[in-house]
Design a protein around this motif. Sequence first.
Motif, PDB file in Angstrom:
ATOM      1  N   LEU A 170       0.842  -1.202   0.000  1.00  0.00           N
ATOM      2  CA  LEU A 170       0.000   0.000   0.000  1.00  0.00           C
ATOM      3  C   LEU A 170       0.880   1.255   0.000  1.00  0.00           C
ATOM      4  O   LEU A 170       1.824   1.343   0.771  1.00  0.00           O
ATOM      5  N   GLY A 171       0.515   2.218  -0.863  1.00  0.00           N
ATOM      6  CA  GLY A 171       1.337   3.411  -1.022  1.00  0.00           C
ATOM      7  C   GLY A 171       2.005   3.408  -2.391  1.00  0.00           C
ATOM      8  O   GLY A 171       2.351   4.443  -2.919  1.00  0.00           O
ATOM      9  N   THR A 200       4.767   5.863  -4.611  1.00  0.00           N
ATOM     10  CA  THR A 200       5.189   7.059  -3.871  1.00  0.00           C
ATOM     11  C   THR A 200       5.418   6.849  -2.384  1.00  0.00           C
ATOM     12  O   THR A 200       5.876   7.762  -1.706  1.00  0.00           O
ATOM     13  N   GLY A 201       5.106   5.675  -1.861  1.00  0.00           N
ATOM     14  CA  GLY A 201       5.315   5.528  -0.420  1.00  0.00           C
ATOM     15  C   GLY A 201       5.040   4.121   0.056  1.00  0.00           C
ATOM     16  O   GLY A 201       4.352   3.912   1.051  1.00  0.00           O
ATOM     17  N   LYS A 252       5.186   2.465   3.872  1.00  0.00           N
ATOM     18  CA  LYS A 252       4.130   2.374   4.892  1.00  0.00           C
ATOM     19  C   LYS A 252       3.351   1.067   4.766  1.00  0.00           C
ATOM     20  O   LYS A 252       3.071   0.402   5.757  1.00  0.00           O
ATOM     21  N   THR A 275      -1.015   8.159   8.729  1.00  0.00           N
ATOM     22  CA  THR A 275      -1.918   7.395   7.859  1.00  0.00           C
ATOM     23  C   THR A 275      -2.322   8.218   6.628  1.00  0.00           C
ATOM     24  O   THR A 275      -3.292   7.899   5.960  1.00  0.00           O
ATOM     25  N   THR A 276      -1.552   9.252   6.360  1.00  0.00           N
ATOM     26  CA  THR A 276      -1.690  10.019   5.120  1.00  0.00           C
ATOM     27  C   THR A 276      -0.527   9.644   4.190  1.00  0.00           C
ATOM     28  O   THR A 276       0.442   9.016   4.617  1.00  0.00           O
ATOM     29  N   THR A 277      -0.636  10.045   2.916  1.00  0.00           N
ATOM     30  CA  THR A 277       0.473   9.789   1.991  1.00  0.00           C
ATOM     31  C   THR A 277       1.729  10.452   2.517  1.00  0.00           C
ATOM     32  O   THR A 277       2.811   9.880   2.484  1.00  0.00           O
ATOM     33  N   ALA A 278       1.596  11.699   2.991  1.00  0.00           N
ATOM     34  CA  ALA A 278       2.744  12.415   3.541  1.00  0.00           C
ATOM     35  C   ALA A 278       2.298  13.193   4.765  1.00  0.00           C
ATOM     36  O   ALA A 278       1.140  13.625   4.863  1.00  0.00           O
ATOM     37  N   LEU A 283      -3.352   7.908   3.109  1.00  0.00           N
ATOM     38  CA  LEU A 283      -2.405   6.958   2.512  1.00  0.00           C
ATOM     39  C   LEU A 283      -3.086   6.172   1.384  1.00  0.00           C
ATOM     40  O   LEU A 283      -4.199   5.686   1.547  1.00  0.00           O
TER      41      LEU A 283
END
Lengths: 353, 353
Positions: free
Chosen positions: A223-224, A227-228, A231, B177-180, B223
Amino acid sequence: MTFSYSQLFAFTEAVFRSIGCPEEDATLATETLLSADLRGVDSHGVARLVGYVRLWEAGRINAAPRVGVTYETPSTAVVDGDGGLGLVVGPKAMRVAIEKAGQVGTGWVSVKNSNHFGIAGYHAMLPLAHDMIGVAMTNASPLVAPTYSLDRLLGTNPIAVAVPAGEQPDFVADMATTTAANGKLEIAQRKGTPLPEGWAQTADGQPSTDANAVKNGGALLPLGGATGSHKGYALGSIVDIFSAVLSGANYGPWVPPFVAFLQPSANPVGQGLGHFFGAMRVDAFRPADEFKAHMDNWISTFRNAQAVEGKKVLIPGDPEREMAAHRIMDGIPLLDAVVKDLEGVGAKFGVKL
Amino acid sequence: MTFSYSQLFAFTEAVFRSIGCPEEDATLATETLLSADLRGVDSHGVARLVGYVRLWEAGRINAAPRVGVTYETPSTAVVDGDGGLGLVVGPKAMRVAIEKAGQVGTGWVSVKNSNHFGIAGYHAMLPLAHDMIGVAMTNASPLVAPTYSLDRLLGTNPIAVAVPAGEQPDFVADMATTTAANGKLEIAQRKGTPLPEGWAQTADGQPSTDANAVKNGGALLPLGGATGSHKGYALGSIVDIFSAVLSGANYGPWVPPFVAFLQPSANPVGQGLGHFFGAMRVDAFRPADEFKAHMDNWISTFRNAQAVEGKKVLIPGDPEREMAAHRIMDGIPLLDAVVKDLEGVGAKFGVKL
């Protein structure tokens, strides 16, 4: 073709009886498995029945397991699934968690020596009837590459959390810790459509929109995505550790594959695959009525948020609950290929669909 | 400019003493706050000291709180932070969780009437010394739009999980729990660079790479970003519910803002903001030595995975631990703007940096 829930129930239960499940277990396994079809998670429902039967034929499922607690404290337990169907082991382990929550406020059960348990959401919802919050996780066949890895070391390792509400329907979150579940890749393969970015990588670690990327030695992404993914990698790792390192099941690349044509590791680090279950009594924190009134307020606040034009803000669990209400009335549609598979399984045991 | 850890410690502790924190609390708050600077999470460290002081000046922080348990069962508790610094309330609440885990295997504490608690990872790591797994979550100022929402209803709501290992360093996952995290947007604002896709949306819900999008009425994205924010939305919601609906703190859009120039809601649904802490004794599942040996195997298997060229596979917590080892020796670099802020705060109380 569309089948009624009761038609599929009778058929599935008969197949589980045929492979040697005791009556109670066959009923329980059927309820667990079909909860996926009802809720619209078609990849995890009766379409997998043939897969469970093949594992049983390969001697990798014990149809009549003695599921039992091997270690416990007032709020924890380790359950040995004795090689049984996760569809049966899961609910039995969750019962232990619920019982402990009744006594000391919460119960946490790590499970070893089990198999694929269907959808995580089904298990997480079991405590709801007791005014408890439910938590369910499982590890799964290694198809996922940690961030920067070429090796596939994790499964889609889902997390589900169910929270009781009052007037409002319950909150039920159920998600793979990857960008997309493997079932969605299979759909893209059948349709011959490309994948969205961030779902998969090739065998040499390049981002890929090829629906066959994972089949060809690539991997699903945590998940992500692009770009990430660190996490999602961390979340999938937590699921693996809670489910298997705590219990003594296999973890990481040692998790036995669901498909019967792939052999489990010759040098396992534990027994079978692992799950993790939790139950928390709401009134171990505040009076249940008070909690539920605030959950109702939480839910209606989010549901009534101002939305992007043409969309509405959903509460986790809304789409699945609406699907279940629809399918229990109007039946469950199955793809022709699935019907054919089921007829084949039925023919083996003299069970008619 | 670069400062030694002990310089910053003495300064920060003196400032906390000056606003009226008892000696023990001032020390604890300093240790909690500076753990962020040590671990390289500069957005959550001493740079925020001025923010805490402003909240205290606005009468929104009780410098000498009576932190106490208001309800409990053998494995759960609700802790009232009495309006204190989350930096102090957090560790005190985690002590309750650790104590309960010592007695019945696990301890779970939901906290109300608190404030911003620094980095989640610090709190999650407290149980490690007791051979326990630690879990920490908190809700936060509403800056995040649920999937399809124009309204900002969630905070960056982090989840941290720390797991003890044997020979290997501990596993420490700590993620918004956010993308960034919002701190990363602030960095892009300062540098004048665009954001990666999937981080933010405009006030009318369109995807945006403008570093000022959130400032201008837009929102951070959960996220999963553009391709699957419903999972991050669900995770952030779970954090909000565990931290605040269980404890009786404010949730969703009612969470009090961290910045003193924004007023908290005139019609709160609870008290202060909320946290959730867990501690699980490893030997409540299997012998600690056995568990740690398998964690070592888990960690070395993942760390030694074949990697994309020029990269290596990291274990959650690796970068922060390496940063801490470096900064404890070579000091902590602060931006000029931060130094100026700190000197301003120091001048108020006659404390020299």
